[in-house]
Write an enzyme that holds these catalytic residues in place. Sequence first.
Site, PDB file in Angstrom:
ATOM      1  N   ARG A 161       0.836  -1.204   0.000  1.00 41.02           N
ATOM      2  CA  ARG A 161       0.000   0.000   0.000  1.00 41.02           C
ATOM      3  C   ARG A 161       0.870   1.253   0.000  1.00 41.02           C
ATOM      4  O   ARG A 161       0.552   2.240  -0.697  1.00 41.02           O
ATOM      5  CB  ARG A 161      -0.912   0.009   1.230  1.00 41.02           C
ATOM      6  CG  ARG A 161      -1.766   1.260   1.327  1.00 41.02           C
ATOM      7  CD  ARG A 161      -2.636   1.250   2.574  1.00 41.02           C
ATOM      8  NE  ARG A 161      -3.472   2.442   2.634  1.00 41.02           N
ATOM      9  CZ  ARG A 161      -4.392   2.659   3.563  1.00 41.02           C
ATOM     10  NH1 ARG A 161      -4.598   1.764   4.521  1.00 41.02           N
ATOM     11  NH2 ARG A 161      -5.101   3.770   3.554  1.00 41.02           N
ATOM     12  N   ASN A 220     -10.766  -3.984  -1.338  1.00 41.28           N
ATOM     13  CA  ASN A 220     -10.619  -2.930  -2.346  1.00 41.28           C
ATOM     14  C   ASN A 220      -9.674  -3.354  -3.465  1.00 41.28           C
ATOM     15  O   ASN A 220      -8.777  -4.159  -3.248  1.00 41.28           O
ATOM     16  CB  ASN A 220     -10.072  -1.658  -1.679  1.00 41.28           C
ATOM     17  CG  ASN A 220     -11.148  -0.900  -0.934  1.00 41.28           C
ATOM     18  OD1 ASN A 220     -12.262  -0.771  -1.409  1.00 41.28           O
ATOM     19  ND2 ASN A 220     -10.810  -0.397   0.240  1.00 41.28           N
ATOM     20  N   CYS A 227     -19.260  -1.345   0.847  1.00 40.46           N
ATOM     21  CA  CYS A 227     -18.400  -0.231   1.248  1.00 40.46           C
ATOM     22  C   CYS A 227     -19.108   0.507   2.382  1.00 40.46           C
ATOM     23  O   CYS A 227     -20.334   0.446   2.503  1.00 40.46           O
ATOM     24  CB  CYS A 227     -18.173   0.697   0.054  1.00 40.46           C
ATOM     25  SG  CYS A 227     -17.157   2.150   0.395  1.00 40.46           S
ATOM     26  N   HIS A 281     -16.470   4.053  -4.537  1.00 40.60           N
ATOM     27  CA  HIS A 281     -15.563   5.186  -4.322  1.00 40.60           C
ATOM     28  C   HIS A 281     -15.726   6.258  -5.401  1.00 40.60           C
ATOM     29  O   HIS A 281     -14.804   7.026  -5.668  1.00 40.60           O
ATOM     30  CB  HIS A 281     -14.101   4.710  -4.237  1.00 40.60           C
ATOM     31  CG  HIS A 281     -13.815   3.946  -2.982  1.00 40.60           C
ATOM     32  ND1 HIS A 281     -12.550   3.512  -2.634  1.00 40.60           N
ATOM     33  CD2 HIS A 281     -14.635   3.547  -1.977  1.00 40.60           C
ATOM     34  CE1 HIS A 281     -12.620   2.883  -1.474  1.00 40.60           C
ATOM     35  NE2 HIS A 281     -13.879   2.885  -1.060  1.00 40.60           N
ATOM     36  N   TYR A 287     -14.118  10.561  -1.681  1.00 41.45           N
ATOM     37  CA  TYR A 287     -13.199  10.123  -2.740  1.00 41.45           C
ATOM     38  C   TYR A 287     -13.267  11.034  -3.965  1.00 41.45           C
ATOM     39  O   TYR A 287     -12.338  11.031  -4.786  1.00 41.45           O
ATOM     40  CB  TYR A 287     -13.506   8.684  -3.142  1.00 41.45           C
ATOM     41  CG  TYR A 287     -13.055   7.681  -2.114  1.00 41.45           C
ATOM     42  CD1 TYR A 287     -11.744   7.213  -2.096  1.00 41.45           C
ATOM     43  CD2 TYR A 287     -13.928   7.217  -1.135  1.00 41.45           C
ATOM     44  CE1 TYR A 287     -11.321   6.306  -1.143  1.00 41.45           C
ATOM     45  CE2 TYR A 287     -13.508   6.308  -0.173  1.00 41.45           C
ATOM     46  CZ  TYR A 287     -12.200   5.854  -0.185  1.00 41.45           C
ATOM     47  OH  TYR A 287     -11.778   4.965   0.770  1.00 41.45           O
TER      48      TYR A 287
END
Length: 421
Positions: free
Chosen positions: A90, A144, A164, A194, A244
């Site tokens: 990440r 995700n 989500c 998102h 987002y």
Amino acid sequence: MKLTVVGGGSTYTPELVDGFARLRDTLPVEELVLMDPAQDRLELVGGLARRIFARQDHTGRITTTNNLDEAVDGADAVLLQLRVGGQAARHQDETWPLECGCVGQETTGAGGLAKALRTVPVVLDIADRVRRTNPRAWIIDFTNPVGIVTRALLQAGHKAVGLCNVAIGLQRKFAALLSAAPSDIHLDHVGLNHLTWETAVRLGGPEGEDVLPKLLGEHGERIAADLRLPRPLLDTLGVVPSYYLRYYYAHDEVVRELRTKPSRAAEVAAMEGELLALYADPALDEKPELLGKRGGAFYSEAAVELAAALLGGGGTPYQAVNTYNRGTLPFLPDDAVIEVQAAVGAQGATPLPVHPVDPLYAGLMAGVTAYEHLALEAALHGGRDRVFRALLSHPLIGQYAYAETLTDRLIAHNREHLAWA
């Protein structure tokens, strides 16, 4: 009822376990299996999970294992919360795109594509093993990028729904601002994972009074501050975008910010160390306050409601989920995965009708849907050309020189996770 959490060693898991304990009447779990290859983390999380159940007098049994086939055998539902490559991967997703002047983020843009490429093959392997063991089991995907992963699962014929926490978080926030019960708030929630907008906030259900103008008029400053977007923008749009959308509406501003501070992955990794130390304390028998800063607010409630509805145990009648479009948004392909309110039951999720979508939002949805199609092709079949095409199509990239450079960097940083590279 047996539920399995794949990725059960996540520091998120006590939040989920707390929801199972508190909402036992909605979802009567008899056995909860936490599965994770990281045995050390799994034992810490599993110990706390058992203590949470005991503190709340839940009679269900919690077991831990690193054997996937054993974990999913006989499960009624399997919840996926994976992070292939961990926080280290990440961190890479959040940093190398910045070198090209593009947003570094784990679910959108180049970083989101990298995560999809690492994740889709792993999730499909898990789902195949679930289907061989128990073809009737539902798969609930929190992993995700949820839209791409859910599309991969549905395309392969699995019984899957994506979830989500954005919608339930906004529902709870609006309810507090309106001094209303969350169950009285129905959102006209539309978009992709998102990439969503609240186009109406209704009291009492899908046909209730729209109080969004009142919310924006009386609480616009607070809502805008939470989204980190200017109040005049919300007034102009007349809707509430998810946070987002800041990556799109304020891209360059976000890039400048991200370049001046540690990655979110670095922050979370440090927080996870603190959380695991807390979990090791045998006296701890509730989720610690620090977990609230980890993210994922209300996702346990959303998970319980969705699992209960899919397994025939009740749950709220309408839920915001990720599922096939099938004509709901006529400007998108039927096999696009959209995030909208749906009626959820034992047969799955059926999207509710959606009011016509303003071209301002429909255009961006269509562009990102095209990207998600190309991203899934790259995840399933590999190849530098497919990665390049996906990056070139993304609205946050779009320029061939950026796409070329990002393609090379994505492959270089993820080679160990890409069988074809």
